[in-house]
Design a protein around this motif. Structure first.
Motif, PDB file in Angstrom:
ATOM      1  N   SER A 150      77.478 100.168  -7.160  1.00  0.00           N
ATOM      2  CA  SER A 150      76.945  99.183  -8.092  1.00  0.00           C
ATOM      3  C   SER A 150      75.610  99.699  -8.615  1.00  0.00           C
ATOM      4  O   SER A 150      74.763 100.124  -7.828  1.00  0.00           O
ATOM      5  CB  SER A 150      76.734  97.846  -7.378  1.00  0.00           C
ATOM      6  OG  SER A 150      75.953  96.986  -8.176  1.00  0.00           O
ATOM      7  N   GLU A 151      75.429  99.667  -9.900  1.00  0.00           N
ATOM      8  CA  GLU A 151      74.184 100.158 -10.481  1.00  0.00           C
ATOM      9  C   GLU A 151      73.006  99.245 -10.156  1.00  0.00           C
ATOM     10  O   GLU A 151      71.861  99.662 -10.223  1.00  0.00           O
ATOM     11  CB  GLU A 151      74.354 100.322 -11.994  1.00  0.00           C
ATOM     12  CG  GLU A 151      75.328 101.422 -12.339  1.00  0.00           C
ATOM     13  CD  GLU A 151      75.715 101.423 -13.795  1.00  0.00           C
ATOM     14  OE1 GLU A 151      75.050 100.766 -14.612  1.00  0.00           O
ATOM     15  OE2 GLU A 151      76.719 102.103 -14.110  1.00  0.00           O
ATOM     16  N   ARG A 152      73.292  97.991  -9.794  1.00  0.00           N
ATOM     17  CA  ARG A 152      72.212  97.039  -9.504  1.00  0.00           C
ATOM     18  C   ARG A 152      71.758  97.089  -8.039  1.00  0.00           C
ATOM     19  O   ARG A 152      70.714  96.557  -7.694  1.00  0.00           O
ATOM     20  CB  ARG A 152      72.683  95.617  -9.830  1.00  0.00           C
ATOM     21  CG  ARG A 152      72.888  95.386 -11.314  1.00  0.00           C
ATOM     22  CD  ARG A 152      73.176  93.932 -11.665  1.00  0.00           C
ATOM     23  NE  ARG A 152      73.153  93.005 -10.575  1.00  0.00           N
ATOM     24  CZ  ARG A 152      74.219  92.315 -10.136  1.00  0.00           C
ATOM     25  NH1 ARG A 152      75.379  92.455 -10.699  1.00  0.00           N
ATOM     26  NH2 ARG A 152      74.099  91.457  -9.141  1.00  0.00           N
ATOM     27  N   THR A 153      72.542  97.705  -7.179  1.00  0.00           N
ATOM     28  CA  THR A 153      72.221  97.712  -5.751  1.00  0.00           C
ATOM     29  C   THR A 153      70.956  98.515  -5.493  1.00  0.00           C
ATOM     30  O   THR A 153      70.818  99.647  -5.947  1.00  0.00           O
ATOM     31  CB  THR A 153      73.401  98.296  -4.940  1.00  0.00           C
ATOM     32  OG1 THR A 153      74.541  97.454  -5.138  1.00  0.00           O
ATOM     33  CG2 THR A 153      73.071  98.353  -3.462  1.00  0.00           C
ATOM     34  N   ARG A 154      70.040  97.903  -4.739  1.00  0.00           N
ATOM     35  CA  ARG A 154      68.776  98.573  -4.382  1.00  0.00           C
ATOM     36  C   ARG A 154      68.831  99.179  -2.987  1.00  0.00           C
ATOM     37  O   ARG A 154      68.059 100.068  -2.656  1.00  0.00           O
ATOM     38  CB  ARG A 154      67.614  97.574  -4.446  1.00  0.00           C
ATOM     39  CG  ARG A 154      67.360  96.990  -5.823  1.00  0.00           C
ATOM     40  CD  ARG A 154      66.295  97.678  -6.631  1.00  0.00           C
ATOM     41  NE  ARG A 154      65.093  98.082  -5.937  1.00  0.00           N
ATOM     42  CZ  ARG A 154      64.032  97.310  -5.729  1.00  0.00           C
ATOM     43  NH1 ARG A 154      64.016  96.062  -6.141  1.00  0.00           N
ATOM     44  NH2 ARG A 154      62.978  97.804  -5.105  1.00  0.00           N
ATOM     45  N   ILE A 155      69.739  98.641  -2.134  1.00  0.00           N
ATOM     46  CA  ILE A 155      69.915  99.195  -0.785  1.00  0.00           C
ATOM     47  C   ILE A 155      71.348  98.920  -0.321  1.00  0.00           C
ATOM     48  O   ILE A 155      71.873  97.826  -0.526  1.00  0.00           O
ATOM     49  CB  ILE A 155      68.872  98.634   0.213  1.00  0.00           C
ATOM     50  CG1 ILE A 155      69.004  99.347   1.556  1.00  0.00           C
ATOM     51  CG2 ILE A 155      68.989  97.138   0.364  1.00  0.00           C
ATOM     52  CD1 ILE A 155      67.801  99.151   2.467  1.00  0.00           C
ATOM     53  N   TYR A 156      71.957  99.944   0.264  1.00  0.00           N
ATOM     54  CA  TYR A 156      73.305  99.796   0.823  1.00  0.00           C
ATOM     55  C   TYR A 156      73.196  99.549   2.315  1.00  0.00           C
ATOM     56  O   TYR A 156      72.417 100.205   3.014  1.00  0.00           O
ATOM     57  CB  TYR A 156      74.144 101.050   0.550  1.00  0.00           C
ATOM     58  CG  TYR A 156      74.565 101.147  -0.893  1.00  0.00           C
ATOM     59  CD1 TYR A 156      75.627 100.397  -1.375  1.00  0.00           C
ATOM     60  CD2 TYR A 156      73.871 101.955  -1.780  1.00  0.00           C
ATOM     61  CE1 TYR A 156      75.998 100.463  -2.712  1.00  0.00           C
ATOM     62  CE2 TYR A 156      74.239 102.036  -3.117  1.00  0.00           C
ATOM     63  CZ  TYR A 156      75.309 101.275  -3.569  1.00  0.00           C
ATOM     64  OH  TYR A 156      75.674 101.331  -4.895  1.00  0.00           O
ATOM     65  N   VAL A 157      73.983  98.585   2.791  1.00  0.00           N
ATOM     66  CA  VAL A 157      73.998  98.203   4.203  1.00  0.00           C
ATOM     67  C   VAL A 157      75.363  98.592   4.764  1.00  0.00           C
ATOM     68  O   VAL A 157      76.394  98.066   4.319  1.00  0.00           O
ATOM     69  CB  VAL A 157      73.754  96.689   4.361  1.00  0.00           C
ATOM     70  CG1 VAL A 157      73.815  96.287   5.822  1.00  0.00           C
ATOM     71  CG2 VAL A 157      72.422  96.303   3.738  1.00  0.00           C
ATOM     72  N   PRO A 190      63.259  90.548   0.783  1.00  0.00           N
ATOM     73  CA  PRO A 190      63.203  89.545  -0.295  1.00  0.00           C
ATOM     74  C   PRO A 190      64.552  89.398  -1.007  1.00  0.00           C
ATOM     75  O   PRO A 190      65.251  90.385  -1.248  1.00  0.00           O
ATOM     76  CB  PRO A 190      62.129  90.091  -1.234  1.00  0.00           C
ATOM     77  CG  PRO A 190      61.257  90.936  -0.351  1.00  0.00           C
ATOM     78  CD  PRO A 190      62.178  91.534   0.674  1.00  0.00           C
ATOM     79  N   SER A 191      64.901  88.171  -1.330  1.00  0.00           N
ATOM     80  CA  SER A 191      66.221  87.867  -1.899  1.00  0.00           C
ATOM     81  C   SER A 191      66.442  88.470  -3.285  1.00  0.00           C
ATOM     82  O   SER A 191      67.575  88.592  -3.732  1.00  0.00           O
ATOM     83  CB  SER A 191      66.447  86.354  -1.941  1.00  0.00           C
ATOM     84  OG  SER A 191      65.452  85.751  -2.733  1.00  0.00           O
ATOM     85  N   ASP A 192      65.375  88.866  -3.963  1.00  0.00           N
ATOM     86  CA  ASP A 192      65.550  89.471  -5.280  1.00  0.00           C
ATOM     87  C   ASP A 192      65.904  90.963  -5.196  1.00  0.00           C
ATOM     88  O   ASP A 192      66.143  91.605  -6.219  1.00  0.00           O
ATOM     89  CB  ASP A 192      64.307  89.271  -6.150  1.00  0.00           C
ATOM     90  CG  ASP A 192      63.069  89.953  -5.582  1.00  0.00           C
ATOM     91  OD1 ASP A 192      62.968  90.070  -4.339  1.00  0.00           O
ATOM     92  OD2 ASP A 192      62.209  90.367  -6.366  1.00  0.00           O
ATOM     93  N   ILE A 193      65.965  91.507  -3.984  1.00  0.00           N
ATOM     94  CA  ILE A 193      66.371  92.901  -3.793  1.00  0.00           C
ATOM     95  C   ILE A 193      67.874  92.908  -3.522  1.00  0.00           C
ATOM     96  O   ILE A 193      68.331  92.385  -2.511  1.00  0.00           O
ATOM     97  CB  ILE A 193      65.584  93.565  -2.638  1.00  0.00           C
ATOM     98  CG1 ILE A 193      64.107  93.645  -3.024  1.00  0.00           C
ATOM     99  CG2 ILE A 193      66.160  94.937  -2.312  1.00  0.00           C
ATOM    100  CD1 ILE A 193      63.207  94.187  -1.949  1.00  0.00           C
TER     101      ILE A 193
END
Length: 173
Positions: free
Chosen positions: A92-99, A27-30
């Motif tokens: 980044s504190e907002r990052t939910r997953i690192y790619v 989802p784009s909000d992640i």
């Protein structure tokens, strides 16, 4: 449950494409942060490897014309350029997953990248990416971690892995 997922496989099996397909279903909000690697070609001949961040910034990781001490085969690796482009993306504190596409010999020339990756793997934020099929040192360390799942990609299983990986990532998040 393992919170970091890395795919591996032979060169050209479709690891980067698989990661892109999986990301397209998140989802784009992640919020995701990270990078992809790609071949650089001139007249159909591979001359190096590029980097593209998820935000569209581009750089050159290695090139046959780079004259550097850090080399993989005929390619000189621009460690400083890689670090300048990639390291700012990895906190980044907002990052939910690192790619991360990929942890390989070229990327591992950067001690700063390896240190940052170890920190990310230890953090609460999951990492999804690719890792070299073979390798020593940091590559072996990552693969042997108890919080890392390694999934081997083959021509036979790669299309079916998209749904499986999306489900695993969403469960982790």
């Amino acid at each position: 449950m393992k919170k970091n997922i890395f795919i591996t496989g032979l060169p050209g099996v479709g690891k980067t494409t698989l990661i892109q397909k999986v990301l397209s279903q998140i989802p784009s909000d992640i919020s995701c942060s990270g990078f992809f690697t790609n071949e650089l070609r001139e007249s159909g001949i591979r001359v190096g490897f590029g980097i593209t961040t998820l935000t569209g910034q581009k750089g050159i990781l290695s090139h046959k014309n780079f004259r550097t001490k850090q080399r993989v085969g005929r390619y000189g690796v621009d460690v400083a350029g890689f670090e300048n482009l990639i390291l700012p993306l990895l906190h980044s504190e907002r990052t939910r997953i690192y790619v991360i596409d990929e942890i390989g010999k070229m990327e591992c020339f950067s001690k700063k990248f390896c240190q940052k990756m170890a920190e990310l793997l230890d953090s609460d934020t999951p990492v999804f990416g690719s890792i070299a099929l073979k390798g020593k040192g940091f590559i072996r360390e990552v693969k042997s971690r108890s919080d890392v799942e390694i999934v081997e990609v083959t021509p036979k299983n790669r299309d079916g892995l998209v749904t499986t990986l999306v489900q695993r990532i969403m469960k982790i998040l």
